[in-house]
Scaffold this motif. Structure first.
Motif, mmCIF file in Angstrom:
data_model
loop_
_atom_site.group_PDB
_atom_site.id
_atom_site.type_symbol
_atom_site.label_atom_id
_atom_site.label_comp_id
_atom_site.label_asym_id
_atom_site.label_seq_id
_atom_site.Cartn_x
_atom_site.Cartn_y
_atom_site.Cartn_z
ATOM 1 N N LEU A 34 1.108 21.047 15.415
ATOM 2 C CA LEU A 34 0.061 21.293 14.423
ATOM 3 C C LEU A 34 -0.806 20.053 14.228
ATOM 4 O O LEU A 34 -2.037 20.140 14.207
ATOM 5 N N LEU A 67 3.150 27.647 12.611
ATOM 6 C CA LEU A 67 2.590 26.451 11.999
ATOM 7 C C LEU A 67 3.643 25.451 11.543
ATOM 8 O O LEU A 67 3.319 24.330 11.175
ATOM 9 N N ARG A 81 -2.381 34.951 9.035
ATOM 10 C CA ARG A 81 -1.708 33.873 8.312
ATOM 11 C C ARG A 81 -1.397 34.307 6.882
ATOM 12 O O ARG A 81 -2.157 35.048 6.259
ATOM 13 N N LEU A 91 0.742 23.720 6.083
ATOM 14 C CA LEU A 91 -0.604 23.154 6.061
ATOM 15 C C LEU A 91 -1.248 23.397 4.697
ATOM 16 O O LEU A 91 -1.248 24.526 4.194
ATOM 17 N N ASP A 100 2.093 30.301 4.875
ATOM 18 C CA ASP A 100 1.708 29.492 6.022
ATOM 19 C C ASP A 100 0.735 28.393 5.618
ATOM 20 O O ASP A 100 0.838 27.266 6.088
ATOM 21 N N ILE A 101 -0.238 28.754 4.775
ATOM 22 C CA ILE A 101 -1.315 27.821 4.437
ATOM 23 C C ILE A 101 -1.626 27.912 2.949
ATOM 24 O O ILE A 101 -1.794 29.012 2.400
ATOM 25 N N LEU A 104 -6.741 26.705 15.280
ATOM 26 C CA LEU A 104 -5.435 27.224 14.868
ATOM 27 C C LEU A 104 -5.015 28.485 15.620
ATOM 28 O O LEU A 104 -3.828 28.827 15.631
#
Length: 453
Positions: free
Chosen positions: A314, A308, A85, A215, A63-64, A302
């Motif tokens: 986003l 996301l 996440r 992201l 996700d990140i 968030l």
């Protein structure tokens, strides 16, 4: 007599307020820049037709992506991982950092640790509790305590070895099953159609990989090699060649004292945090407090987003981040710059009077010391409080100069005093952004947060 000095300076306070109002008028031009940034996001960001395909590719199993696992990166990894996440952290060196930097966590920063559930990271690292400051000048000294009367007994500042603190947070983050902590060097950001969809990096063995995510958050410290892609760098171009040549000649291990106002590019799919994004003089020890406050803000932005990969939503949710962080970050940044400039030794008599006024103002006690220390500690994030006390110090110093009577020499020194005071604070505030600092609610992007059903 000291209190009489404060009351006697009402005319000066009004004058300073008038001058400040003029600066606000000038700053209105920045509204156009903000609108143009929003236009850039709409016109140069991913088009609706390509959003889903781009971010379906980027979603993968992550996700990140977080670049850097220092104070900001480690705390952010734990915070976002705890929210469910899937986080991939890429850090250049996972060994315990061994350098003199970031040894003081202000009480405001400790409160953010509590909010993030990371307060145990200051345990078992020989951290010492800090309750205030002592100032020494010309044989005089004063003790300035943090105003902690309204907080639990555990709340105070903490002083510790920065490397041990970072290792504790890395360990805690790595215990979460959805957080992957990897040693590697990010070589570049992956950009498609104006959006960042991931990074290229080399692992510890030198193998090259490409990782994608909706992201990417860059927080790899003051030596970030990705800063120029996401914000406006402040090293003068004339110094580039000499600086690079000096670094190439030998391995210089330095930690520069510098300030770097946050001037980001609005880039879909990417954010900057920590010292890679925003630095202030280390005199007041406010860096970790700002970073942890940013993490709390980002987490709250968030939280409503479960998916996301919806790039348009986003982007709209993250757009206010840079404005909403301003009250606390700009207050800490401005105070650090002010104090550093004021206490530096200078042959200028007006600068000397400013140092004397600052020391004696804090010596008055009560709100005259509690107010500035609360700002310094991150317990008060109101920029207007900072301006109030700055005017108080300037008023106190000017009226004292005029006593017992305003001779021509005293009037001239008083005029120099005011000129120096304004010359100290206004460039710092202008660099932070007057509108964003004092009137963040008037920035259009604050009203653009969509509603999630």
């Amino acid at each position: 007599m000291d209190y009489q000095y404060i009351l006697g300076g009402e005319i000066l306070a009004c004058s300073l307020a008038f001058v400040f109002a003029l600066y606000i008028v000038v700053e209105k031009k920045k509204a156009k820049e903000i609108d143009s940034s929003s236009t850039y996001l709409k016109t140069n960001g991913p088009k609706n037709g390509t959003c889903s395909s781009l971010f379906q590719q980027a979603a993968g199993g992550t996700d990140i992506i977080i670049v850097g696992a220092g104070v900001a990166g480690s705390a952010l990894a734990y915070t976002l991982g705890k929210d469910g996440r899937r986080v991939h952290v890429i850090e250049r060196d996972l060994n315990e950092p061994d350098r003199i930097v970031g040894e003081l966590l202000q009480p405001g920063g400790y409160l953010k640790l509590l909010e993030l559930g990371l307060e145990d990271c200051v345990d078992e690292i020989d951290a010492q509790r800090v309750f205030g400051y002592a100032l020494y000048k010309d044989g005089k000294n004063i003790k300035l305590s943090y105003p902690l009367e309204n907080f639990n007994a555990d709340v105070s500042g903490r002083s510790f070895h920065n490397g041990r603190f970072i290792q504790k947070m890395r360990e805690k983050a790595s215990l979460l099953p959805n957080v992957k902590l990897e040693q590697g060097t990010v070589t570049s950001l992956v950009e498609i159609n104006g959006s960042i969809i991931g990074v290229n990096y080399k692992n510890k063995s030198g193998q090259e990989f490409n990782e994608k995510a909706p992201l990417t958050i860059v927080c790899d410290g003051c030596f970030s090699n990705l800063r120029s892609s996401l914000c406006k760098p402040k090293i003068p171009p004339e110094l580039y060649n000499s600086f690079i040549a000096a670094v190439d000649k030998r391995n210089i291990r330095v930690m520069p004292n510098r300030s770097m106002p946050a001037t980001p590019y609005v880039t879909p799919g990417a954010l900057m945090m920590g010292d890679a994004f925003n630095m202030r003089h280390p005199l007041t020890g406010g860096g970790m407090t700002v970073a942890l406050s940013d993490i709390v803000l980002l987490r709250n932005l968030l939280k409503p987003l479960h998916n996301l990969s919806d790039v348009s939503t986003l982007c709209k949710y993250l757009e206010p981040f840079y404005t909403l962080r301003k009250p606390l970050s700009s207050t800490v940044n401005t105070l650090a710059g002010l104090l550093h400039t004021v206490i530096c030794v200078s042959p200028d008599p007006a600068r000397k009077e400013m140092r004397e006024a600052c020391f004696d103002y804090l010596s008055l006690g009560g709100d005259f010391s509690d107010g500035p220390i609360a700002l310094l500690a991150g317990l008060n994030s109101r920029p207007l409080s900072l301006l109030y006390h700055f005017i108080g110090v300037a008023t106190y110093g000017l009226v004292r100069l005029m006593m017992p009577f305003p001779s021509p020499k005293r009037i001239w020194l008083g005029a120099r005093f005011i000129f120096v005071a304004l010359g100290i604070i206004f460039p710092i505030i202008k660099a932070e952004g007057i509108r964003q600092m004092f009137f963040p609610a008037t920035v259009p992007m604050c009203y653009r947060m969509p509603h999630i059903h």
